[in-house]
Write a protein that holds these residues in place. Sequence first.
Motif, PDB file in Angstrom:
ATOM      1  N   PRO A  55       0.953  -1.294  -0.015  1.00 19.30           N
ATOM      2  CA  PRO A  55      -0.022  -0.101   0.042  1.00 19.30           C
ATOM      3  C   PRO A  55       0.713   1.166  -0.075  1.00 19.30           C
ATOM      4  O   PRO A  55       0.258   2.438  -0.425  1.00 19.30           O
ATOM      5  CB  PRO A  55      -0.807  -0.173   1.130  1.00 19.30           C
ATOM      6  CG  PRO A  55      -0.715  -1.700   1.675  1.00 19.30           C
ATOM      7  CD  PRO A  55       0.510  -2.142   1.121  1.00 19.30           C
ATOM      8  N   LEU A  56       2.134   1.125   0.701  1.00 15.75           N
ATOM      9  CA  LEU A  56       2.639   2.530   0.653  1.00 15.75           C
ATOM     10  C   LEU A  56       3.512   2.699  -0.913  1.00 15.75           C
ATOM     11  O   LEU A  56       3.730   3.988  -1.124  1.00 15.75           O
ATOM     12  CB  LEU A  56       4.098   2.106   1.602  1.00 15.75           C
ATOM     13  CG  LEU A  56       4.902   3.494   2.095  1.00 15.75           C
ATOM     14  CD1 LEU A  56       3.784   4.461   2.567  1.00 15.75           C
ATOM     15  CD2 LEU A  56       5.786   2.704   3.266  1.00 15.75           C
ATOM     16  N   ALA A  57       3.887   1.684  -1.534  1.00 17.81           N
ATOM     17  CA  ALA A  57       4.616   1.944  -2.816  1.00 17.81           C
ATOM     18  C   ALA A  57       3.807   3.290  -3.678  1.00 17.81           C
ATOM     19  O   ALA A  57       4.720   3.866  -4.283  1.00 17.81           O
ATOM     20  CB  ALA A  57       4.795   0.543  -3.690  1.00 17.81           C
ATOM     21  N   PRO A  58       2.629   3.052  -3.920  1.00 14.32           N
ATOM     22  CA  PRO A  58       2.317   4.041  -4.763  1.00 14.32           C
ATOM     23  C   PRO A  58       2.204   5.740  -4.267  1.00 14.32           C
ATOM     24  O   PRO A  58       2.116   6.552  -5.062  1.00 14.32           O
ATOM     25  CB  PRO A  58       0.652   3.758  -5.027  1.00 14.32           C
ATOM     26  CG  PRO A  58       0.567   2.498  -4.487  1.00 14.32           C
ATOM     27  CD  PRO A  58       1.620   2.143  -3.613  1.00 14.32           C
ATOM     28  N   THR A  59       2.714   5.839  -2.852  1.00 17.96           N
ATOM     29  CA  THR A  59       2.496   7.092  -2.297  1.00 17.96           C
ATOM     30  C   THR A  59       3.867   7.655  -2.349  1.00 17.96           C
ATOM     31  O   THR A  59       4.145   8.885  -1.787  1.00 17.96           O
ATOM     32  CB  THR A  59       2.025   7.093  -0.786  1.00 17.96           C
ATOM     33  OG1 THR A  59       2.894   6.235   0.095  1.00 17.96           O
ATOM     34  CG2 THR A  59       0.569   6.522  -0.954  1.00 17.96           C
ATOM     35  N   VAL A  60       4.976   7.079  -2.564  1.00 21.08           N
ATOM     36  CA  VAL A  60       6.506   7.168  -2.418  1.00 21.08           C
ATOM     37  C   VAL A  60       7.388   7.176  -3.773  1.00 21.08           C
ATOM     38  O   VAL A  60       6.542   6.742  -4.591  1.00 21.08           O
ATOM     39  CB  VAL A  60       7.109   6.728  -1.363  1.00 21.08           C
ATOM     40  CG1 VAL A  60       6.515   7.286   0.011  1.00 21.08           C
ATOM     41  CG2 VAL A  60       7.026   5.352  -1.517  1.00 21.08           C
ATOM     42  N   GLU A  61       8.447   7.514  -3.774  1.00 27.30           N
ATOM     43  CA  GLU A  61       9.081   7.184  -5.115  1.00 27.30           C
ATOM     44  C   GLU A  61       9.654   5.738  -5.020  1.00 27.30           C
ATOM     45  O   GLU A  61       9.558   5.233  -6.321  1.00 27.30           O
ATOM     46  CB  GLU A  61      10.328   8.089  -4.856  1.00 27.30           C
ATOM     47  CG  GLU A  61      10.149   9.759  -5.156  1.00 27.30           C
ATOM     48  CD  GLU A  61      11.411  10.323  -5.137  1.00 27.30           C
ATOM     49  OE1 GLU A  61      12.505   9.890  -5.774  1.00 27.30           O
ATOM     50  OE2 GLU A  61      11.451  11.747  -5.150  1.00 27.30           O
ATOM     51  N   ARG A  62       9.829   5.299  -4.188  1.00 25.92           N
ATOM     52  CA  ARG A  62      10.282   3.850  -4.140  1.00 25.92           C
ATOM     53  C   ARG A  62      10.267   3.102  -2.867  1.00 25.92           C
ATOM     54  O   ARG A  62      10.512   3.763  -1.743  1.00 25.92           O
ATOM     55  CB  ARG A  62      11.611   3.345  -4.755  1.00 25.92           C
ATOM     56  CG  ARG A  62      12.150   2.169  -5.071  1.00 25.92           C
ATOM     57  CD  ARG A  62      13.349   2.014  -5.599  1.00 25.92           C
ATOM     58  NE  ARG A  62      14.327   2.234  -4.411  1.00 25.92           N
ATOM     59  CZ  ARG A  62      15.350   2.896  -4.363  1.00 25.92           C
ATOM     60  NH1 ARG A  62      15.431   3.970  -5.136  1.00 25.92           N
ATOM     61  NH2 ARG A  62      16.062   3.032  -3.359  1.00 25.92           N
ATOM     62  N   VAL A  63       9.914   1.973  -2.850  1.00 25.84           N
ATOM     63  CA  VAL A  63      10.069   0.915  -1.465  1.00 25.84           C
ATOM     64  C   VAL A  63      10.826  -0.054  -1.906  1.00 25.84           C
ATOM     65  O   VAL A  63      10.407  -0.946  -2.748  1.00 25.84           O
ATOM     66  CB  VAL A  63       8.497   0.693  -1.067  1.00 25.84           C
ATOM     67  CG1 VAL A  63       8.857  -0.264   0.094  1.00 25.84           C
ATOM     68  CG2 VAL A  63       7.669   1.788  -0.714  1.00 25.84           C
ATOM     69  N   ASP A  64      12.102  -0.404  -1.204  1.00 16.63           N
ATOM     70  CA  ASP A  64      12.570  -1.594  -1.251  1.00 16.63           C
ATOM     71  C   ASP A  64      12.188  -2.359  -0.295  1.00 16.63           C
ATOM     72  O   ASP A  64      12.423  -2.177   1.300  1.00 16.63           O
ATOM     73  CB  ASP A  64      14.094  -1.086  -1.051  1.00 16.63           C
ATOM     74  CG  ASP A  64      14.701  -0.615  -2.388  1.00 16.63           C
ATOM     75  OD1 ASP A  64      14.199  -0.385  -3.378  1.00 16.63           O
ATOM     76  OD2 ASP A  64      15.749   0.122  -2.261  1.00 16.63           O
ATOM     77  N   ALA A  65      11.482  -3.580  -0.462  1.00 19.25           N
ATOM     78  CA  ALA A  65      11.018  -4.564   0.566  1.00 19.25           C
ATOM     79  C   ALA A  65      11.861  -5.907   0.501  1.00 19.25           C
ATOM     80  O   ALA A  65      12.082  -6.511  -0.477  1.00 19.25           O
ATOM     81  CB  ALA A  65       9.502  -5.002  -0.028  1.00 19.25           C
ATOM     82  N   ILE A  66      12.460  -5.918   1.942  1.00 21.20           N
ATOM     83  CA  ILE A  66      13.465  -7.041   2.128  1.00 21.20           C
ATOM     84  C   ILE A  66      12.848  -7.823   2.900  1.00 21.20           C
ATOM     85  O   ILE A  66      12.543  -7.685   4.246  1.00 21.20           O
ATOM     86  CB  ILE A  66      14.732  -6.289   2.329  1.00 21.20           C
ATOM     87  CG1 ILE A  66      15.175  -5.323   1.267  1.00 21.20           C
ATOM     88  CG2 ILE A  66      15.713  -7.377   2.653  1.00 21.20           C
ATOM     89  CD1 ILE A  66      16.522  -4.568   1.634  1.00 21.20           C
TER      90      ILE A  66
END
Length: 255
Positions: A55-66
């Motif tokens: 859900p966070l990805a569309p609101t920021v430039e990038r999410v790196d999920a590890i």
Amino acid sequence: MSDLAGTFQHEAVAEAYQHRPPYPDEVFDRLVALITDEPRTVLDIGAGEGALARPLAPTVERVDAIDISPAMVDAGRNRPGGDHPNLRWQVSGIENAELHGPYALVTAGASIHWMPWEETFARIVPHLTPNAQLVIIEHGPVDMPWWDGVAASIKRHSRNQSYNPAYSVVDAIQERGLLEPTGTVRTTPITFPQRVADYIEQFHSTSSLARDLMSEEEAVEFDTAIEQAVTPYAKDGVLELQVVAQLSWGRPLAP
């Protein structure tokens, strides 16, 4: 405990994870508001199947999920939002992950207690923007009138008999000198309707109650006990859960 952590490698656990209650929308509003630096990139550590990252990805430039579990990452990629172009998945322990900062925000859900904290903080601190915050988010249903019956079954079947409900992972990290606290907030409760069958299944997404750790007979016994405890409170087979989240944030410090 390390043996229990390995339970998240099981595909059945990753599959059951989708039945955990979602984070309230307020969580994401507050996370976005905590980002004050550029670039607006986020590092989600112990991302699991991406309940925060997707859900966070569309609101920021990038999410790196590890996340260290291939099963969890595979599940996340195939769930809603898991293929968003702003979301990059990586299978790795955070202490050895390939990081592409700087990150203006680091998020950590329930899995942070499994991580080697000194190695984790030593790894992420050099990749942060000047005002980046680490946010630890815990969430779940509250004020459940059926809980005494459920808790008794959990205690009977759990593989983690040392579980302490009063333990605070945030306090423990601060005591290690790894977090300079900045703020905390509890979100407004939201109502989440959930079928009894799905409520039961979400327990099997935990390390201590995974189906892979039980015989078929024990799993049936556990499921039946939970069903008997909650059914009197269900309407047409559906429970109404009141879900809240606790966000605690601060400046991460290298050991």
